[in-house]
Motif scaffolding. Structure first.
Motif, PDB file in Angstrom:
ATOM      1  N   ASP A  25       0.831  -1.205   0.000  1.00 37.72           N
ATOM      2  CA  ASP A  25       0.000   0.000   0.000  1.00 37.72           C
ATOM      3  C   ASP A  25       0.873   1.267   0.000  1.00 37.72           C
ATOM      4  O   ASP A  25       1.577   1.557   0.969  1.00 37.72           O
ATOM      5  CB  ASP A  25      -0.903  -0.036   1.244  1.00 37.72           C
ATOM      6  CG  ASP A  25      -1.898   1.110   1.297  1.00 37.72           C
ATOM      7  OD1 ASP A  25      -1.688   2.137   0.629  1.00 37.72           O
ATOM      8  OD2 ASP A  25      -2.898   0.970   2.018  1.00 37.72           O
ATOM      9  N   SER A  26       0.805   2.029  -1.106  1.00 35.49           N
ATOM     10  CA  SER A  26       1.692   3.188  -1.230  1.00 35.49           C
ATOM     11  C   SER A  26       1.342   4.284  -0.228  1.00 35.49           C
ATOM     12  O   SER A  26       2.218   5.040   0.179  1.00 35.49           O
ATOM     13  CB  SER A  26       1.674   3.725  -2.656  1.00 35.49           C
ATOM     14  OG  SER A  26       0.372   4.126  -2.976  1.00 35.49           O
ATOM     15  N   THR A  27       0.079   4.367   0.211  1.00 30.73           N
ATOM     16  CA  THR A  27      -0.235   5.412   1.201  1.00 30.73           C
ATOM     17  C   THR A  27       0.437   5.114   2.547  1.00 30.73           C
ATOM     18  O   THR A  27       0.846   6.025   3.260  1.00 30.73           O
ATOM     19  CB  THR A  27      -1.760   5.635   1.406  1.00 30.73           C
ATOM     20  OG1 THR A  27      -2.327   4.422   1.877  1.00 30.73           O
ATOM     21  CG2 THR A  27      -2.461   6.045   0.144  1.00 30.73           C
ATOM     22  N   GLU A  30       4.268   5.853   1.933  1.00 31.33           N
ATOM     23  CA  GLU A  30       4.512   7.303   1.849  1.00 31.33           C
ATOM     24  C   GLU A  30       4.401   7.975   3.210  1.00 31.33           C
ATOM     25  O   GLU A  30       5.219   8.834   3.559  1.00 31.33           O
ATOM     26  CB  GLU A  30       3.540   7.959   0.870  1.00 31.33           C
ATOM     27  CG  GLU A  30       4.003   7.820  -0.573  1.00 31.33           C
ATOM     28  CD  GLU A  30       2.879   8.073  -1.581  1.00 31.33           C
ATOM     29  OE1 GLU A  30       1.932   8.819  -1.253  1.00 31.33           O
ATOM     30  OE2 GLU A  30       2.957   7.508  -2.686  1.00 31.33           O
ATOM     31  N   ALA A  31       3.385   7.582   3.980  1.00 30.07           N
ATOM     32  CA  ALA A  31       3.223   8.176   5.322  1.00 30.07           C
ATOM     33  C   ALA A  31       4.444   7.854   6.179  1.00 30.07           C
ATOM     34  O   ALA A  31       4.987   8.729   6.860  1.00 30.07           O
ATOM     35  CB  ALA A  31       1.948   7.650   5.985  1.00 30.07           C
ATOM     36  N   SER A  73      -1.449  -1.071   9.476  1.00 30.99           N
ATOM     37  CA  SER A  73      -1.993   0.069   8.715  1.00 30.99           C
ATOM     38  C   SER A  73      -2.519  -0.389   7.361  1.00 30.99           C
ATOM     39  O   SER A  73      -3.578   0.055   6.907  1.00 30.99           O
ATOM     40  CB  SER A  73      -0.916   1.140   8.500  1.00 30.99           C
ATOM     41  OG  SER A  73      -0.374   1.548   9.731  1.00 30.99           O
ATOM     42  N   GLU A  74      -1.781  -1.287   6.715  1.00 32.39           N
ATOM     43  CA  GLU A  74      -2.203  -1.771   5.395  1.00 32.39           C
ATOM     44  C   GLU A  74      -3.512  -2.559   5.487  1.00 32.39           C
ATOM     45  O   GLU A  74      -4.410  -2.400   4.664  1.00 32.39           O
ATOM     46  CB  GLU A  74      -1.107  -2.644   4.774  1.00 32.39           C
ATOM     47  CG  GLU A  74      -1.476  -3.195   3.414  1.00 32.39           C
ATOM     48  CD  GLU A  74      -0.291  -3.831   2.688  1.00 32.39           C
ATOM     49  OE1 GLU A  74       0.146  -3.262   1.684  1.00 32.39           O
ATOM     50  OE2 GLU A  74       0.189  -4.884   3.145  1.00 32.39           O
ATOM     51  N   ARG A  77      -6.907  -0.639   5.300  1.00 28.39           N
ATOM     52  CA  ARG A  77      -7.382  -0.028   4.044  1.00 28.39           C
ATOM     53  C   ARG A  77      -8.047   1.332   4.307  1.00 28.39           C
ATOM     54  O   ARG A  77      -9.243   1.536   4.091  1.00 28.39           O
ATOM     55  CB  ARG A  77      -8.330  -0.982   3.320  1.00 28.39           C
ATOM     56  CG  ARG A  77      -7.548  -2.185   2.815  1.00 28.39           C
ATOM     57  CD  ARG A  77      -8.353  -3.038   1.886  1.00 28.39           C
ATOM     58  NE  ARG A  77      -8.916  -4.160   2.591  1.00 28.39           N
ATOM     59  CZ  ARG A  77     -10.128  -4.660   2.400  1.00 28.39           C
ATOM     60  NH1 ARG A  77     -10.947  -4.102   1.535  1.00 28.39           N
ATOM     61  NH2 ARG A  77     -10.523  -5.704   3.072  1.00 28.39           N
ATOM     62  N   LYS A  79      -9.092   5.155   4.023  1.00 33.81           N
ATOM     63  CA  LYS A  79      -9.386   6.170   3.005  1.00 33.81           C
ATOM     64  C   LYS A  79      -9.469   7.522   3.719  1.00 33.81           C
ATOM     65  O   LYS A  79      -9.806   7.565   4.900  1.00 33.81           O
ATOM     66  CB  LYS A  79     -10.709   5.863   2.316  1.00 33.81           C
ATOM     67  CG  LYS A  79     -10.656   4.545   1.579  1.00 33.81           C
ATOM     68  CD  LYS A  79     -11.609   4.494   0.394  1.00 33.81           C
ATOM     69  CE  LYS A  79     -11.442   3.188  -0.337  1.00 33.81           C
ATOM     70  NZ  LYS A  79     -11.754   2.028   0.553  1.00 33.81           N
ATOM     71  N   PRO A  80      -9.177   8.624   2.998  1.00 31.83           N
ATOM     72  CA  PRO A  80      -9.195   9.942   3.638  1.00 31.83           C
ATOM     73  C   PRO A  80     -10.501  10.199   4.388  1.00 31.83           C
ATOM     74  O   PRO A  80     -11.570   9.788   3.937  1.00 31.83           O
ATOM     75  CB  PRO A  80      -9.026  10.910   2.460  1.00 31.83           C
ATOM     76  CG  PRO A  80      -8.280  10.117   1.435  1.00 31.83           C
ATOM     77  CD  PRO A  80      -8.756   8.704   1.582  1.00 31.83           C
ATOM     78  N   MET A 101      -1.992   9.280   6.679  1.00 31.19           N
ATOM     79  CA  MET A 101      -2.728   8.564   5.627  1.00 31.19           C
ATOM     80  C   MET A 101      -4.109   9.187   5.401  1.00 31.19           C
ATOM     81  O   MET A 101      -4.875   8.716   4.558  1.00 31.19           O
ATOM     82  CB  MET A 101      -2.900   7.087   6.014  1.00 31.19           C
ATOM     83  CG  MET A 101      -1.592   6.303   5.960  1.00 31.19           C
ATOM     84  SD  MET A 101      -1.775   4.641   6.677  1.00 31.19           S
ATOM     85  CE  MET A 101      -2.834   3.867   5.448  1.00 31.19           C
ATOM     86  N   GLY A 102      -4.451  10.202   6.188  1.00 32.62           N
ATOM     87  CA  GLY A 102      -5.710  10.917   5.968  1.00 32.62           C
ATOM     88  C   GLY A 102      -6.807  10.621   6.971  1.00 32.62           C
ATOM     89  O   GLY A 102      -7.913  11.143   6.864  1.00 32.62           O
TER      90      GLY A 102
END
Ligand code: SAH
Length: 216
Positions: A25-27, A30-31, A73-74, A77, A79-80, A101-102
């Motif tokens: 999961d790229s989010t 990235e976080a 975290s992955e 899943r 979402k913002p 991650m939002g």
């Protein structure tokens, strides 16, 4: 607190190693690449902050291993704008990853020292989307329920029943279950009364304990 080029370089390497261990999961990646993990550790461990290891924090607790943070975290899943309740604020690192991650994060800690440490850290990092509570996490936060997601970051002997009822229908909870060694367990609330359960790999967490512990 400084985030130098050296820290950033070490962090990039850590993220690569977590990716190599199977996190996609790229989010999440990235976080974790943005967040200076060395801020959350004692000065004594600063040099080691970017190794994929758990380390001691105050009150005999630990900051989770980066791979474990990425794994939980992955699985969520995120979402913002989702509301996420975390049990076991600890250093505040996991809550900060979720915020980046939002997510809107509600995090609970039973150790008053850690609660203050994390609360100050969220201010320093300018993460007002995290709210911190000094409480017994077994009870959750009924006044803000239901949540889109719930994450437990301490090892629960049994599935915490109070908490699954604070999930939205369709919501997910990730919780390590077991004594000594825990099986990471993903719960999905499929209807008012029904829950699906999936068992994932094994991890080791500090125990999920009852009650609160005030400042010494
Ligand atoms: N998420 C943390 C890891 C913390 S270790 C981080 O990113 O650093 C687990 C934490 O759960 C410890 O700080 C421990 O004090 C806390 N904990 C254990 N039982 C709890 C309970 N009933 N309510 C709230 N927190 C609890």
């Amino acid at each position: 607190m400084q985030d130098s080029y050296r820290h950033k370089g070490l962090r990039r390497r850590l993220i690569e190693s977590i990716k190599a261990k199977g996190i996609k999961d790229s989010t999440v990646l990235e976080a974790m690449n943005k967040l200076p993990r060395h801020f959350f550790l004692d000065k004594a461990f600063e040099e080691l902050a970017y190794e994929d290891k758990a380390f001691p924090i105050a009150a005999n607790q630990t900051i989770s291993q980066p791979f474990t943070v990425a794994f939980q975290s992955e699985q969520l899943r995120i979402k913002p704008k989702m509301s996420v309740m975390e049990i076991g604020t600890g250093s505040g690192y996991q809550a900060s990853v979720l915020a980046l991650m939002g997510a809107r994060v509600y995090t609970i800690e039973r150790q008053e020292d850690l609660y203050h440490f994390a609360n100050n850290m969220f201010k320093k990092l300018n993460l007002p989307q995290i709210r911190t509570y000094f409480r017994d996490g077994y009870k959750g936060l009924p006044e803000f329920a239901p949540f889109d997601r719930i994450i437990v970051t301490a090892g629960a002997a049994d599935l915490p029943k109070e908490l699954i009822h604070q999930l939205k229908i369709g919501g997910l909870m990730i919780v390590p279950v077991g004594e000594g060694v825990q099986t990471m367990t993903l719960i999905k609330r499929t209807s008012e009364k029904e829950f699906a359960r999936k068992e994932l790999q094994e991890f080791r967490f500090v125990p999920f304990l009852k009650g609160t512990v005030g400042r010494k």
